[in-house]
Design a protein around this motif. Structure first.
Motif, PDB file in Angstrom:
ATOM      1  N   VAL A 223       0.849  -1.209   0.000  1.00  0.00           N
ATOM      2  CA  VAL A 223       0.000   0.000   0.000  1.00  0.00           C
ATOM      3  C   VAL A 223       0.885   1.260   0.000  1.00  0.00           C
ATOM      4  CG1 VAL A 223      -1.962  -1.111   1.156  1.00  0.00           C
ATOM      5  CG2 VAL A 223      -0.266   0.126   2.545  1.00  0.00           C
ATOM      6  N   PHE A 224       2.185   1.092   0.249  1.00  0.00           N
ATOM      7  CA  PHE A 224       3.104   2.239   0.273  1.00  0.00           C
ATOM      8  C   PHE A 224       3.891   2.334  -1.049  1.00  0.00           C
ATOM      9  CE2 PHE A 224       2.874   1.138   4.905  1.00  0.00           C
ATOM     10  CZ  PHE A 224       2.217   2.298   5.301  1.00  0.00           C
ATOM     11  N   ASP A 225       4.434   3.546  -1.299  1.00  0.00           N
ATOM     12  CA  ASP A 225       5.198   3.713  -2.548  1.00  0.00           C
ATOM     13  C   ASP A 225       6.694   3.450  -2.375  1.00  0.00           C
ATOM     14  OD1 ASP A 225       6.191   6.005  -1.338  1.00  0.00           O
ATOM     15  OD2 ASP A 225       5.123   7.405  -2.616  1.00  0.00           O
ATOM     16  N   GLY A 226       7.133   3.246  -1.119  1.00  0.00           N
ATOM     17  CA  GLY A 226       8.532   2.891  -0.899  1.00  0.00           C
ATOM     18  C   GLY A 226       9.497   4.043  -1.020  1.00  0.00           C
ATOM     19  N   LYS A 227       8.969   5.278  -1.042  1.00  0.00           N
ATOM     20  CA  LYS A 227       9.860   6.430  -1.263  1.00  0.00           C
ATOM     21  C   LYS A 227      10.184   7.174   0.024  1.00  0.00           C
ATOM     22  CE  LYS A 227       8.342   6.835  -6.005  1.00  0.00           C
ATOM     23  NZ  LYS A 227       7.138   7.152  -6.738  1.00  0.00           N
ATOM     24  N   LYS A 228       9.673   6.690   1.157  1.00  0.00           N
ATOM     25  CA  LYS A 228       9.856   7.430   2.409  1.00  0.00           C
ATOM     26  C   LYS A 228      11.325   7.447   2.860  1.00  0.00           C
ATOM     27  CE  LYS A 228       8.419   7.552   7.256  1.00  0.00           C
ATOM     28  NZ  LYS A 228       7.906   6.778   8.387  1.00  0.00           N
ATOM     29  N   GLY A 229      12.017   6.345   2.608  1.00  0.00           N
ATOM     30  CA  GLY A 229      13.426   6.274   3.005  1.00  0.00           C
ATOM     31  C   GLY A 229      13.624   5.951   4.467  1.00  0.00           C
ATOM     32  N   ALA A 230      12.567   5.601   5.159  1.00  0.00           N
ATOM     33  CA  ALA A 230      12.631   5.198   6.575  1.00  0.00           C
ATOM     34  C   ALA A 230      11.475   4.227   6.803  1.00  0.00           C
ATOM     35  CB  ALA A 230      12.497   6.421   7.479  1.00  0.00           C
ATOM     36  N   PRO A 231      11.550   3.406   7.878  1.00  0.00           N
ATOM     37  CA  PRO A 231      10.473   2.442   8.110  1.00  0.00           C
ATOM     38  C   PRO A 231       9.099   3.112   8.196  1.00  0.00           C
ATOM     39  CG  PRO A 231      12.363   1.895   9.442  1.00  0.00           C
ATOM     40  CD  PRO A 231      12.673   3.225   8.814  1.00  0.00           C
ATOM     41  N   TYR A 232       8.103   2.457   7.621  1.00  0.00           N
ATOM     42  CA  TYR A 232       6.751   3.021   7.555  1.00  0.00           C
ATOM     43  C   TYR A 232       5.972   2.818   8.845  1.00  0.00           C
ATOM     44  CZ  TYR A 232       6.981   4.147   2.617  1.00  0.00           C
ATOM     45  OH  TYR A 232       7.315   4.713   1.409  1.00  0.00           O
ATOM     46  N   LEU A 233       5.379   3.909   9.317  1.00  0.00           N
ATOM     47  CA  LEU A 233       4.456   3.864  10.449  1.00  0.00           C
ATOM     48  C   LEU A 233       3.044   3.637   9.925  1.00  0.00           C
ATOM     49  CD1 LEU A 233       5.929   6.989  12.215  1.00  0.00           C
ATOM     50  CD2 LEU A 233       5.935   4.667  13.180  1.00  0.00           C
ATOM     51  N   GLU A 234       2.180   3.163  10.822  1.00  0.00           N
ATOM     52  CA  GLU A 234       0.798   2.860  10.429  1.00  0.00           C
ATOM     53  C   GLU A 234       0.093   4.072   9.826  1.00  0.00           C
ATOM     54  OE1 GLU A 234       2.288   1.837  13.149  1.00  0.00           O
ATOM     55  OE2 GLU A 234       1.873  -0.298  13.408  1.00  0.00           O
ATOM     56  N   ALA A 235       0.407   5.269  10.348  1.00  0.00           N
ATOM     57  CA  ALA A 235      -0.322   6.473   9.918  1.00  0.00           C
ATOM     58  C   ALA A 235       0.317   7.157   8.711  1.00  0.00           C
ATOM     59  CB  ALA A 235      -0.403   7.452  11.087  1.00  0.00           C
ATOM     60  N   ASP A 236       1.408   6.605   8.198  1.00  0.00           N
ATOM     61  CA  ASP A 236       2.058   7.251   7.048  1.00  0.00           C
ATOM     62  C   ASP A 236       1.137   7.247   5.826  1.00  0.00           C
ATOM     63  OD1 ASP A 236       4.495   8.140   8.028  1.00  0.00           O
ATOM     64  OD2 ASP A 236       5.420   6.163   7.839  1.00  0.00           O
ATOM     65  N   PRO A 237       1.270   8.262   4.975  1.00  0.00           N
ATOM     66  CA  PRO A 237       0.431   8.303   3.773  1.00  0.00           C
ATOM     67  C   PRO A 237       0.676   7.084   2.878  1.00  0.00           C
ATOM     68  CG  PRO A 237       1.667  10.358   4.052  1.00  0.00           C
ATOM     69  CD  PRO A 237       2.179   9.403   5.093  1.00  0.00           C
ATOM     70  N   VAL A 238      -0.403   6.562   2.328  1.00  0.00           N
ATOM     71  CA  VAL A 238      -0.287   5.408   1.435  1.00  0.00           C
ATOM     72  C   VAL A 238      -0.132   5.910   0.006  1.00  0.00           C
ATOM     73  CG1 VAL A 238      -1.522   3.764   2.887  1.00  0.00           C
ATOM     74  CG2 VAL A 238      -2.817   5.288   1.379  1.00  0.00           C
ATOM     75  N   GLY A 239       0.324   5.028  -0.863  1.00  0.00           N
ATOM     76  CA  GLY A 239       0.496   5.409  -2.275  1.00  0.00           C
ATOM     77  C   GLY A 239       0.877   4.176  -3.076  1.00  0.00           C
ATOM     78  N   PRO A 240      -0.082   3.261  -3.258  1.00  0.00           N
ATOM     79  CA  PRO A 240       0.251   1.998  -3.930  1.00  0.00           C
ATOM     80  C   PRO A 240       0.769   2.216  -5.353  1.00  0.00           C
ATOM     81  CG  PRO A 240      -2.142   2.209  -3.573  1.00  0.00           C
ATOM     82  CD  PRO A 240      -1.489   3.341  -2.852  1.00  0.00           C
ATOM     83  N   LEU A 241       1.712   1.351  -5.766  1.00  0.00           N
ATOM     84  CA  LEU A 241       2.315   1.472  -7.092  1.00  0.00           C
ATOM     85  C   LEU A 241       1.739   0.458  -8.069  1.00  0.00           C
ATOM     86  CD1 LEU A 241       6.083   1.648  -5.988  1.00  0.00           C
ATOM     87  CD2 LEU A 241       4.590   3.581  -6.572  1.00  0.00           C
ATOM     88  N   SER A 242       0.922  -0.473  -7.555  1.00  0.00           N
ATOM     89  CA  SER A 242       0.443  -1.584  -8.384  1.00  0.00           C
ATOM     90  C   SER A 242      -1.060  -1.772  -8.188  1.00  0.00           C
ATOM     91  CB  SER A 242       1.154  -2.871  -7.964  1.00  0.00           C
ATOM     92  OG  SER A 242       0.846  -3.165  -6.600  1.00  0.00           O
ATOM     93  N   ILE A 243      -1.660  -2.526  -9.098  1.00  0.00           N
ATOM     94  CA  ILE A 243      -3.097  -2.867  -8.965  1.00  0.00           C
ATOM     95  C   ILE A 243      -3.295  -3.666  -7.675  1.00  0.00           C
ATOM     96  CG2 ILE A 243      -5.032  -4.124  -9.989  1.00  0.00           C
ATOM     97  CD1 ILE A 243      -4.272  -1.865 -11.801  1.00  0.00           C
ATOM     98  N   TYR A 244      -2.385  -4.614  -7.412  1.00  0.00           N
ATOM     99  CA  TYR A 244      -2.496  -5.402  -6.171  1.00  0.00           C
ATOM    100  C   TYR A 244      -2.522  -4.474  -4.961  1.00  0.00           C
ATOM    101  CZ  TYR A 244      -0.997  -8.444  -2.300  1.00  0.00           C
ATOM    102  OH  TYR A 244      -0.897  -9.094  -1.089  1.00  0.00           O
TER     103      TYR A 244
END
Ligand SMILES: NC(=O)c1ccc[n+]([C@@H]2O[C@H](COP(=O)([O-])OP(=O)(O)OC[C@H]3O[C@@H](n4cnc5c(N)ncnc54)[C@H](OP(=O)(O)O)[C@@H]3O)[C@@H](O)[C@H]2O)c1
Length: 275
Positions: A100-121
């Motif tokens: 559900v994340f785009d992987g661009k944060k550069g640090a471990p993702y917290l539950e409340a971080d903005p989502v940004g899926p890159l795929s249909i899945y």
């Protein structure tokens, strides 16, 4: 009663083996989560207190050419479960993903971080999260890079390839935390027992690239395979994947006292169990 949907899947199997007490497991064709009649028939008959939905269309690349099925199973199907959970007063536990994340944060993702899926899945699983939240009582557990005894997974693919090839190229620019489904099942059990709600991240501790994961598998199994590097771009799979999607699991640790063990320890146990 706890009802596990997707009980024949990789995580589903381990949930069935781990949960205690009055537990039932269902899967296709006994239940089809995309069919309201089927969902209501099972849920209104069994009237579970907790529904754990481990059912999903999990072929990440397949989802790209089958978006309708992805959204129907991973998104709308969860909506039908949430509506029916509301009707019978059950809690809905939905399993979700780092995709559900785009992987661009550069640090471990917290539950409340903005989502940004890159795929249909990823989009379809995000739709599943939003739909799960329609159940008045819900718990969403995001996890990643799963492997387990009862499913097709990266570890098994590497072991098979090690019998066929002496040299492999594995992507070295996707970073995540390989997670043993047995360990995840224990965490889900604990969260259910403790009444956890909202979103939790849960993955084995530590992180690596797929390339490092492959090297660790061969080191543990004693396979003599040279592992070369390649990029995600070179691999050119249909679905885009986040490059850095480590899940920060500190909420899990804080609320439940649970810290999942290092991925290397989990891998060692998996390899000893699969023999
Ligand atoms: N695998 C990973 O690396 C990973 C990573 C992060 C999150 N997750 C999430 O973790 C959960 C479990 O994954 P998994 O790898 O254990 O999945 P899995 O092995 O693919 O199991 C999914 C199960 O759901 C069933 N199913 C599919 N469509 C259904 C439907 N319409 N109605 C009822 N059952 C249906 C499948 O049956 P068929 O086999 O007959 O289709 C299968 O038994 C999923 O929510 C997945 O999105 C997985």
């Amino acid at each position: 009663m706890i009802l596990v949907i997707g009980a024949n899947g990789m995580l589903g199997h381990d949930l069935m083996a781990t949960l205690e007490g009055d537990v039932r497991g269902v899967d296709l064709p006994e239940i089809d989560i995309t069919d309201l009649v089927s969902v209501r028939k099972i849920l209104l008959t069994l009237k579970p207190k907790v529904i754990i939905n481990s059912a999903a269309y999990t072929d990440v690349d397949g989802c790209e050419s089958n978006a309708e099925r992805a959204m129907t199973v991973n998104g709308e199907g969860v909506g039908l479960l949430a509506l029916t959970a509301r009707e019978i007063g059950a809690k809905l536990v939905q399993i979700s993903t780092d995709y559900v994340f785009d992987g661009k944060k550069g640090a471990p993702y917290l539950e409340a971080d903005p989502v940004g899926p890159l795929s249909i899945y990823g989009e379809s699983k995000l739709a599943g999260e939003l739909n799960a939240a329609m159940a008045p009582e819900h718990l969403i557990v995001r996890t990643q890079w799963l492997y387990g005894i009862h499913g097709k997974n990266f570890v098994e693919t590497m072991i098979k390839l090690s019998g066929e090839k002496s040299e492999l190229a594995i992507v070295d620019d996707q970073i995540g935390s390989p997670t043993f489904t047995r360990d995840l099942a224990l965490v889900i059990k604990a969260l259910v027992e403790k009444g956890g709600s909202g979103i939790y991240h849960a993955a084995n501790s530590g992180f690596c690239s797929w390339n490092e994961f492959a090297k660790a598998i061969f080191a543990e199994t004693g396979a003599n395979v040279t592992v070369n590097s390649m990029t995600t771009k070179e691999l050119n799979r249909p679905a885009n994947r986040p490059l850095y999607s480590i899940l920060d699991c500190s909420r899990l640790e804080r609320d439940s006292g649970l810290k999942m063990r290092d991925w290397q320890d989990a891998l060692r146990e998996y390899l000893s169990l699969r023999k």
